[in-house]
Design a protein around this motif. Sequence first.
Motif, PDB file in Angstrom:
ATOM      1  N   GLU A   4       0.822  -1.213   0.000  1.00  6.97           N
ATOM      2  CA  GLU A   4       0.000   0.000   0.000  1.00  6.97           C
ATOM      3  C   GLU A   4       0.860   1.269   0.000  1.00  6.97           C
ATOM      4  O   GLU A   4       0.387   2.337  -0.385  1.00  6.97           O
ATOM      5  N   THR A   5       2.122   1.141   0.414  1.00  3.73           N
ATOM      6  CA  THR A   5       2.993   2.319   0.474  1.00  3.73           C
ATOM      7  C   THR A   5       3.295   2.874  -0.913  1.00  3.73           C
ATOM      8  O   THR A   5       3.735   4.025  -1.026  1.00  3.73           O
ATOM      9  N   THR A   6       3.064   2.088  -1.961  1.00  7.93           N
ATOM     10  CA  THR A   6       3.285   2.600  -3.316  1.00  7.93           C
ATOM     11  C   THR A   6       2.360   3.775  -3.623  1.00  7.93           C
ATOM     12  O   THR A   6       2.672   4.591  -4.494  1.00  7.93           O
ATOM     13  N   TYR A   7       1.239   3.895  -2.899  1.00  7.86           N
ATOM     14  CA  TYR A   7       0.297   4.989  -3.144  1.00  7.86           C
ATOM     15  C   TYR A   7       0.804   6.325  -2.617  1.00  7.86           C
ATOM     16  O   TYR A   7       0.165   7.353  -2.836  1.00  7.86           O
ATOM     17  N   GLY A   8       1.943   6.321  -1.911  1.00  2.41           N
ATOM     18  CA  GLY A   8       2.682   7.546  -1.692  1.00  2.41           C
ATOM     19  C   GLY A   8       2.412   8.339  -0.434  1.00  2.41           C
ATOM     20  O   GLY A   8       3.077   9.354  -0.203  1.00  2.41           O
ATOM     21  N   VAL A   9       1.471   7.907   0.408  1.00  3.65           N
ATOM     22  CA  VAL A   9       1.120   8.697   1.580  1.00  3.65           C
ATOM     23  C   VAL A   9       1.666   8.098   2.868  1.00  3.65           C
ATOM     24  O   VAL A   9       2.036   8.821   3.796  1.00  3.65           O
ATOM     25  N   CYS A  10       1.765   6.785   2.939  1.00  7.46           N
ATOM     26  CA  CYS A  10       2.104   6.108   4.189  1.00  7.46           C
ATOM     27  C   CYS A  10       3.368   6.664   4.836  1.00  7.46           C
ATOM     28  O   CYS A  10       3.376   6.998   6.020  1.00  7.46           O
ATOM     29  N   PHE A  11       4.443   6.758   4.072  1.00  9.70           N
ATOM     30  CA  PHE A  11       5.711   7.230   4.616  1.00  9.70           C
ATOM     31  C   PHE A  11       6.115   8.587   4.026  1.00  9.70           C
ATOM     32  O   PHE A  11       7.295   8.901   3.899  1.00  9.70           O
ATOM     33  N   ALA A  12       5.119   9.412   3.698  1.00 14.45           N
ATOM     34  CA  ALA A  12       5.395  10.732   3.126  1.00 14.45           C
ATOM     35  C   ALA A  12       5.906  11.691   4.194  1.00 14.45           C
ATOM     36  O   ALA A  12       5.682  11.515   5.394  1.00 14.45           O
ATOM     37  N   GLU A  13       6.589  12.732   3.751  1.00 21.42           N
ATOM     38  CA  GLU A  13       7.047  13.802   4.634  1.00 21.42           C
ATOM     39  C   GLU A  13       5.871  14.740   4.894  1.00 21.42           C
ATOM     40  O   GLU A  13       5.387  15.424   4.000  1.00 21.42           O
TER      41      GLU A  13
END
Length: 299
Positions: free
Chosen positions: A128-137
């Motif tokens: 799910e991290t490919t969607y860009g929000v999980c580990f975003a700054e």
Amino acid sequence: MKRRILFTGGSGKAGRHAVPWLVNAGYEVHNLDLVPLDSPGVTNLIADITDSGQAFNALSMHRDFPDLDAGRGVGVQPFDAVVHFAAIPRILIKPDNETFRINTMGTYNVIEAAVKLGIRKIIVASSETTYGVCFAEGHRDFHQFPLEEDYDVNPMDSYGLSKVVNEKTARAFAERSGFDIYALRIGNVIEPDEYEKFPTYFANPEMRKRIAWSYIDARDLGQICHLCIEKDGLGYQVFNAANDTVSANTPSKELAKRFFPTVPFTREIGEYEGLLSNRKIREVLGFKEEHDWRKYVKV
């Protein structure tokens, strides 16, 4: 004969529930990991998949002592499918470049070995991290809801980026080989004992906004792996691996309006339908969740 499955990373959080599910479904499962999995009916091999030689050997050697009984000249019995879950599971465990190296090279080596050995079914764990929000700054909006497989994935972190690269690697090998290689964008994995945390999540929904309140019961993930193994002829595919609903007792659109007020919806959704949509695995693979959180949590 039972079909033989090589499962990498079977000792991890997701694997230690998915592997028994596959054994119970009638497969012989060989776990390839840095530590063994103590589970009935499972054999183990300790190997480092970032070493291409070890990866190739692991897929082309005997699984256990009884394999020797067939006698000289029979050769190693091949695997029918590979399920590849082995990875550094998130950021902030190893340095960023090491997370990226291990996840991308490990995946390349496993897929390359499987394809060269003629194993025509390969399932790889994306995220799910490919969607860009999980580990975003800081706070970052999703592009749209629900999150479906045609989304323009754009992570900014080393882990999410490694999963995007792994999807591209899988696609490249599927293109050159014609084999079935399916990538699973796995939601937040929930083990049975973790449902006790859900009341806290309900009281504090901001805790899970970065993952769009997604979850996948680890046992249902085993079912998804089973369905992928049994479904032939799809070539390269990406599937979201998530349960049917959000991990919240607040309706999905209310969550989105509160925490992501400017993010548009591309279609109508059910009252509690997962914002990380599993529609594709339901329609294409026939997935039917067995472990709705409501079975384990009193609201």
